[in-house]
Design a protein around this motif. Structure first.
Motif, PDB file in Angstrom:
ATOM      1  N   GLY A 156     -43.222  -7.531  52.653  1.00  0.00           N
ATOM      2  CA  GLY A 156     -42.979  -8.613  51.886  1.00  0.00           C
ATOM      3  C   GLY A 156     -43.156 -10.072  52.302  1.00  0.00           C
ATOM      4  O   GLY A 156     -44.039 -10.624  51.719  1.00  0.00           O
TER       5      GLY A 156
ATOM      6  N   SER B  60     -40.819  -4.526  48.925  1.00  0.00           N
ATOM      7  CA  SER B  60     -41.854  -5.633  49.392  1.00  0.00           C
ATOM      8  C   SER B  60     -42.530  -6.290  48.410  1.00  0.00           C
ATOM      9  O   SER B  60     -42.681  -7.386  48.439  1.00  0.00           O
TER      10      SER B  60
ATOM     11  N   ARG C 161     -51.210 -14.399  52.731  1.00  0.00           N
ATOM     12  CA  ARG C 161     -51.564 -14.213  51.517  1.00  0.00           C
ATOM     13  C   ARG C 161     -53.428 -13.970  51.394  1.00  0.00           C
ATOM     14  O   ARG C 161     -53.794 -14.911  52.193  1.00  0.00           O
TER      15      ARG C 161
ATOM     16  N   ALA D 178     -46.929 -10.302  53.802  1.00  0.00           N
ATOM     17  CA  ALA D 178     -47.778 -10.342  53.168  1.00  0.00           C
ATOM     18  C   ALA D 178     -47.840 -11.761  52.289  1.00  0.00           C
ATOM     19  O   ALA D 178     -49.210 -12.371  51.922  1.00  0.00           O
ATOM     20  N   ALA D 179     -46.665 -12.299  52.049  1.00  0.00           N
ATOM     21  CA  ALA D 179     -46.844 -13.647  51.557  1.00  0.00           C
ATOM     22  C   ALA D 179     -47.147 -14.859  52.425  1.00  0.00           C
ATOM     23  O   ALA D 179     -47.889 -15.553  52.182  1.00  0.00           O
TER      24      ALA D 179
ATOM     25  N   ASP E 149     -51.453  -8.514  53.827  1.00  0.00           N
ATOM     26  CA  ASP E 149     -51.194  -8.512  52.175  1.00  0.00           C
ATOM     27  C   ASP E 149     -51.800  -7.348  51.353  1.00  0.00           C
ATOM     28  O   ASP E 149     -51.026  -6.709  50.769  1.00  0.00           O
TER      29      ASP E 149
ATOM     30  N   ARG F  20     -42.413 -10.512  48.322  1.00  0.00           N
ATOM     31  CA  ARG F  20     -43.609 -10.981  48.174  1.00  0.00           C
ATOM     32  C   ARG F  20     -43.609 -12.326  47.067  1.00  0.00           C
ATOM     33  O   ARG F  20     -43.799 -13.449  47.349  1.00  0.00           O
TER      34      ARG F  20
END
Lengths: 309, 305
Positions: A116, A188, A123, A119-120, A128, A192
């Protein structure tokens, strides 16, 4: 905070009591008694057997006995496994389930948070997409399918890990992964979204302007704030993991509590069903309670709001 | 400067009624929501898929000349072929027909549970929210207690008492499932009931029942629909799960869960038999979840500008 905790604690006790009562009366709605299927015995012996288990008394008296025994931690005697108490069976089988549960929660939470966060931060990048792909699989593919596929691929075809059974650590790897998938994907996804919320905040700009290192910003300013909403879903997730063990233990033939629970239904072993149901429910309800209180403790906003009242 | 003679101009006058008329047709909440949803490609694809799924579950079993329960022990575990499009299972039953029969059962369970949850939850939550005070307090405490009961344990208990079957699953899931809906509706009603239109209805002498049904519920319909869309996959999932551990519906009736369960017996030799029901469960779960996400974005009034 104290008032809130006490209130939640009382609800927890009532919930447990409702479950115990419901389970007890449901089990006694089943026609016949535990000795119906036994060999024909003379009526006097039958009478004695009923008397031994207090089954000749009115239902409400039996309920009283049951509650009394329960208070002493006595769940009765298994009808299928002669001379073994339900307590015994739970004591023997719970550690396997417990280990499986703890490992998969650990896997799910750690990797869920990691995916999470990454991925953030990246982005729109490869990470991601990868973690969102994992999340979609986690919410849409049932864990029994994942478990069977893992078994088929990693154990049966590639022979990397044992197919099923219980013993050393390597036996626990596949079931833990299969069980943790749902947790991983939900955490996750939530992490995110909540990280993306936080990244846009002004205090992140302030932190950058102050010249803090990237790692410090991520850890102290982003993750700490973003993790709050994630804690709230942990309660239901624990519940999911615990019930998930029913099917995972079945698939990997792990001698855990879930397997006994399902088996006791096939065997119509009523005292086992009663005992395991109550044991499971109490664990679940207590865990929900702990998560609720923990959330209150962690989040200063909740703490202040409740304390202010 | 170029000379422009005055006769090139003409006084048209101000047409008051025309300038104030509304040129574009006004758009209702639902039209607006539909417009948003249509823009969401993933949600629309999910919707189309689900419609196709419903159609196939109706006509699918009639496309091939096999009965879903008919066993043909000379043709067991056949691979894909022109006769058996999805092959046959370990008892020689045609899997194409069984998959669509399974779709019927799975969808029926999902939709029935979502509807029953909604009916009970909306009524209960509506009453608790509208009357408030002590009524609300007592009603929501009951909800809090029920919320703590793990549904799966209740399902399994009821299975033992009522016997396995479709309606046992539905009863048990509804008994625990309506609680979430009741909470959502109560929250909505609490917000809505302070608004002027409710006061107006009260002044006109509308009964509480009428206010709840005609004024409050329609305004809370967005969140109700979204929550129902998420209820369906949860119910399908629960049924598949129960059928997989052998506590679901009784054979020869098929559901995706029982198909997956049947397939495990021959998994090593014929993994396809597990992949087919697994694929349909997964893609249906995915479609409902994506549609639910899309609907939430389309119906959430907070996102409306």
């Amino acid at each position: 905070m104290l008032n809130y905790s006490i209130k939640r604690f009382v609800y927890m006790l009532i919930t447990i009591w409702v479950i115990i009562t419901l389970t007890f009366f449901l089990m006694h709605m089943i026609p016949g008694d535990p000795f119906t299927s036994e060999k024909k015995v003379p009526p006097q012996i039958r009478q004695n057997m009923l008397a031994k288990y207090h089954l000749d008394k009115p239902l409400i008296v039996q309920y009283g006995y049951y509650l009394d025994n329960l208070m002493h931690g006595d769940l009765g005697i298994s009808l299928k496994y002669l001379n073994r108490t339900v307590d015994d069976i739970i004591k023997q089988s719970a550690p396997a389930s417990f280990q499986l549960g703890v490992q998969s929660i650990f896997l799910g939470v750690v990797f869920g948070l990691f995916f999470g966060i990454v991925a953030a931060l990246k982005r729109g990048g490869g990470w991601d997409y990868f973690s969102m792909f994992l999340a979609i699989i986690g919410i849409s593919v049932p864990n029994f399918i994942i478990a069977t596929l893992l078994q088929l691929l990693l154990a049966s075809k590639l022979k990397l890990l044992p197919v099923s059974g219980w013993g050393s650590f390597k036996y626990t790897i596949l079931p833990s992964i299969a069980l943790s998938f749902a947790t991983l994907s939900i955490i996750s996804r939530m992490m995110r979204t909540s990280m993306l919320d936080v990244i846009g905040q002004d205090y992140i700009k302030t932190a950058k302007a102050k010249g803090l290192s990237q790692l410090q910003i991520i850890w102290k300013h982003m993750v700490r704030n973003a993790i709050m909403p994630v804690v709230t879903v942990l309660g239901p997730l624990f519940a999911g993991i615990v019930t998930g063990t029913f099917v995972i233990e079945q698939i990997f033939s792990i001698p855990g509590l879930g397997k006994f629970f399902v088996q006791s239904i096939y065997d119509e072993d009523y005292s086992m069903i009663l005992g395991t149901t109550i044991f499971y429910s109490i664990i679940l309800v207590v865990m929900m309670f702990v998560v609720d209180i923990a959330y209150g403790l962690i989040d200063p906003r909740v703490r202040l709001a409740k304390g202010g009242k | 400067m170029v000379d422009i003679s005055k006769d090139k101009f003409e006084i048209v006058g101000a047409n008051v009624s025309e300038s104030q008329s509304i040129v574009r047709p006004s758009i209702s909440y639902w039209q607006d929501a539909w417009r948003r949803l249509r823009k969401n490609k993933v949600a629309m694809a999910s919707l189309v898929f689900l419609i196709l799924l419903v159609i196939m579950s109706i006509i699918g079993p009639h496309l091939r000349p096999f009965d879903y329960a008919h066993q043909d022990l000379f043709n067991t575990n056949k691979p894909f072929s022109k006769v058996h499009w999805f092959g046959t299972d370990y008892l020689g039953r045609d899997l194409f027909v069984r998959v669509w029969m399974g779709a019927r059962v799975s969808l029926f369970i999902g939709v029935t549970i979502a509807l029953l949850d909604a009916i009970i939850g909306v009524t209960y939550g509506g009453i608790a929210g509208y009357f408030g005070g002590q009524v609300d307090n007592i009603m929501m405490r009951i909800v809090d207690i029920l919320y703590g009961i793990p549904y799966l344990i209740l399902v399994i208990l009821l299975m033992v008492v009522m016997g396995q079957g479709l309606w046992t699953i539905i009863t048990a899931m509804v008994m625990t499932g309506w609680v979430g809906m009741a909470r959502i509706v109560r929250g909505q009603v609490l917000q809505l009931k302070e608004q002027e239109f409710v006061l107006a209805a009260k002044t006109l002498g509308a009964s509480p029942g009428r206010i709840i049904l005609r004024h409050l519920i329609p305004n809370a319909l967005g969140p109700i629909i979204v929550s129902m869309t998420f209820d369906v996959p949860n119910a399908i999932f629960a049924e598949a799960f129960l059928s997989y551990i052998g506590l679901g519906i009784r054979p020869p009736l098929a559901s995706w869960g029982t198909l997956a369960n049947d397939a495990t017996q021959v998994l090593l030799m014929y993994p396809m038999q597990l992949f087919i029901p697994g694929f349909f469960i997964s893609i249906t779960m995915l479609a409902f979840n994506m549609l639910g996400d899309g609907l939430r974005d389309a119906l959430d009034p907070r996102l409306r500008r």
